[in-house]
Each structure stands twice: as structure tokens, then as C-alpha cells.
Design an enzyme around this catalytic site. Structure first.
Site, short mmCIF file in Angstrom:
data_model
loop_
_atom_site.label_atom_id
_atom_site.label_comp_id
_atom_site.label_asym_id
_atom_site.label_seq_id
_atom_site.Cartn_x
_atom_site.Cartn_y
_atom_site.Cartn_z
CG HIS A 175 -0.26 2.12 -9.26
ND1 HIS A 175 -0.64 1.73 -8.17
CD2 HIS A 175 -1.22 2.81 -9.71
CE1 HIS A 175 -1.72 2.17 -7.64
NE2 HIS A 175 -2.22 3.02 -8.61
CG ASP A 202 -2.12 1.18 1.02
OD1 ASP A 202 -2.28 1.32 -0.01
OD2 ASP A 202 -2.63 1.11 2.13
CG LEU A 226 8.88 -17.31 -4.41
CD1 LEU A 226 8.49 -17.14 -2.82
CD2 LEU A 226 9.68 -15.77 -4.65
C1 IPE Z 1 -5.41 -2.84 -0.22
O1 IPE Z 1 -5.14 -1.33 -0.40
C2 IPE Z 1 -5.55 -3.34 -1.65
C3 IPE Z 1 -4.40 -3.53 -2.57
C4 IPE Z 1 -2.98 -3.04 -1.73
C5 IPE Z 1 -4.25 -4.06 -3.49
P1 IPE Z 1 -6.32 -0.09 -0.41
O2 IPE Z 1 -5.39 1.27 -0.49
O3 IPE Z 1 -7.04 -0.68 -1.63
O4 IPE Z 1 -7.18 -0.17 0.78
P2 IPE Z 1 -7.71 0.84 1.75
O5 IPE Z 1 -9.00 1.21 0.77
O6 IPE Z 1 -6.72 1.76 2.12
O7 IPE Z 1 -8.74 -0.03 2.77
C1 IPE Z 2 -1.74 0.18 -3.37
O1 IPE Z 2 -1.41 1.37 -3.58
C2 IPE Z 2 -1.54 -0.44 -4.79
C3 IPE Z 2 -3.04 -0.85 -5.05
C4 IPE Z 2 -4.20 -0.72 -4.39
C5 IPE Z 2 -3.35 -1.21 -6.53
P1 IPE Z 2 -2.54 2.66 -3.35
O2 IPE Z 2 -2.90 2.82 -4.76
O3 IPE Z 2 -3.49 2.22 -2.66
O4 IPE Z 2 -1.71 3.91 -2.60
P2 IPE Z 2 -2.41 4.79 -1.64
O5 IPE Z 2 -3.20 4.18 -0.69
O6 IPE Z 2 -3.48 5.45 -2.46
O7 IPE Z 2 -1.20 5.59 -1.29
MG MG Z 3 -4.09 2.38 -0.60
#
Ligand code: IPE
Ligand code: IPE
Ligand code: MG
Length: 229
Positions: free
Chosen positions: A32, A15, A126
Site C-alpha cells: 500500500h 489493485d 485537477l
Molecule cells: C477493489 O479492489 C477496491 C480497491 C481497489 C480499493 P479489491 O481488491 O477490494 O476487489 P476484489 O475483492 O478483488 O474484487
Molecule cells: C488494492 O490492492 C488496494 C486496496 C484494496 C486498498 P489490494 O490490497 O486489493 O491488493 P491485492 O488485490 O490483494 O493484490
Molecule cells: Mg485487490
């Protein structure tokens, strides 16, 4: 770091990609893209420490509700990376598996996912498990429905067979980056006794120091599984 007591299965909520990009005044998709490099690094660390299973939360079912541009960007990034990495995965004997509803993905993404699974199915070093279009609640509900269809009463022993990847052991260590202290519908059934580790770093900044810190923290824990010592 102790060489013994290395987790067999690490599960990570990657995240913070969006915030990483925003901090740099870049479009979210650049975050990303930087996140993919962190995936490559962590895969290397897992090989170095002989970890058998690495599950990465790459896209949740709830992530479809993001703006179209971001969703489409993530989908095409995903297909592109899969095709670019095939030689490296084969060289390192990494088996890629999917956790989630592949059938609901756009046709080209679905094709890439099935292709990489097939290409790497006999590799054994892995297991790289990509949670893509994944929802822990849906996994449990689907498993329950499968059991009902078969007319079976489920027990803790048999329920597992209805989950998406029944042969994969439960995670020993869970890591979430970016300072968020929640599970966000990830592996709800499987993390019953998983050790949790949360870190402030955003996913694109996740490096070997933090990886080792998580493992060291895990090694200090006393896993009791409800018993007393
Ligand atoms: C969880 O992260 C999903 C992934 C990392 C793929 P999100 O950013 O979507 O989760 P919330 O919305 O903060 O709970
Ligand atoms: C996690 O990073 C990756 C995915 C959910 C695909 P985020 O896109 O949720 O990044 P933040 O939480 O907005 O910083
Ligand atoms: Mg996120």
C-alpha cells in the site's frame, strides 16, 4: 499519442498492492505504501495531459472485512499521506474531493478528509476524487432513498442530483490494474458508457508507459453511445 481526444475523466481501480508485497516477501502494508508512490506519479501524468478529473478507488466498503491490522494500517496511511501532501497539492492547484461515506470513518481520518477538502476547495486544475469507504450499490440506494424522502419521482435527468458528486461528469476511461476483470462495486451508475481498460501490472508498478497505453487505447475506440455512425 494524439493531443486531441484526451479523456476528461479517468477512473482507476488501483489493485494489486497486496500481491506486489507478497511477491517480495514484504508485509501487505508495504504494498500500500508503494501504491501511494504510484498515486503521486499518476497525478503528475494527469497534470501533464491536462486531465480534469481523476477518480481513484482507494478503499471500498467491502474492504472493512480485511484483517484489522491491514484496515488500521490503511486508515493511518491515508491520514498521514493527506497531511504530507497538502503543500504539493496546493502548489499544483489540485482539488481533493471524497466519494464515499466520510461520516463512517474513524474520527481522525474523517477529520483529515474534511480538512483536505476544505483546504483545496477553490483549486481548479485537477479534481482528484478519492473513493474511500465507497460502494456503488450504496450510492445508488442512498440516492433512491433521498429521492423518496423528497417525495420525488426520479428520472435519468434528476437522479444524478442525488448521487454523491452530481457535478462530476461520468468517467470516459476506466482502468483496472492487476489483471482482475471485474468492477468490484465501483461507480456502477456512472460507467454505463465508459471505455474499459484492464492491465496485468500491479498498481505499485503502474508507470507512464502503461498510462499512455491506456490513453492510446481509448483514443482508438469509437464511442457510439448506442447510435450508428
Ligand atoms: C477493489 O479492489 C477496491 C480497491 C481497489 C480499493 P479489491 O481488491 O477490494 O476487489 P476484489 O475483492 O478483488 O474484487
Ligand atoms: C488494492 O490492492 C488496494 C486496496 C484494496 C486498498 P489490494 O490490497 O486489493 O491488493 P491485492 O488485490 O490483494 O493484490
Ligand atoms: Mg485487490
Amino acid at each position: 499519442m494524439a493531443k486531441e481526444n484526451i479523456p476528461t475523466h479517468i477512473a482507476i481501480i488501483m489493485d494489486g498492492n497486496g500481491r506486489w508485497a507478497q511477491e517480495k516477501n514484504l508485509p501487505r502494508l508495504q504494498g500500500h505504501l508503494a501504491g501511494v508512490n504510484a498515486v503521486r506519479r499518476v497525478t503528475e501524468y494527469c497534470q501533464e495531459f491536462k486531465i480534469k478529473y481523476l477518480t481513484l478507488y482507494a478503499f471500498s466498503r467491502e474492504n472493512w472485512d480485511r484483517p484489522k491490522e491491514e484496515v488500521e494500517g490503511l486508515m493511518s496511511l491515508f491520514s498521514k499521506v493527506i497531511r504530507e501532501e497538502i503543500n504539493e497539492l496546493k502548489k499544483n492547484r489540485i482539488r481533493v474531493r471524497f466519494l464515499g461515506k466520510i461520516n463512517e470513518l474513524p474520527p481522525d481520518v474523517k477529520k483529515s478528509a474534511l480538512w483536505i477538502q476544505e483546504q483545496t476547495k477553490n483549486l481548479e486544475k485537477l479534481n482528484l476524487i478519492l473513493a474511500f469507504n465507497y460502494s456503488g450499490r450504496s450510492e445508488i440506494i442512498e440516492a433512491a432513498n433521498k429521492a423518496i424522502e423528497m417525495g420525488k419521482k426520479i428520472t435519468e435527468e434528476t437522479f444524478r442530483n442525488f448521487l454523491f458528486l452530481p457535478d462530476v461528469p461520468d468517467p470516459d476511461l476506466f482502468i483496472r490494474t492487476s489483471g482482475e476483470l471485474r468492477i468490484s462495486n465501483f461507480l456502477l451508475y456512472q460507467i454505463a458508457y465508459t471505455e474499459l481498460f484492464f492491465t496485468e501490472e500491479l498498481w505499485p508498478d503502474f508507470n507512464k508507459d502503461q498510462f499512455m497505453k491506456a490513453i492510446r487505447s481509448y483514443q482508438k475506440r469509437e464511442r457510439r453511445f448506442g447510435t450508428i455512425q
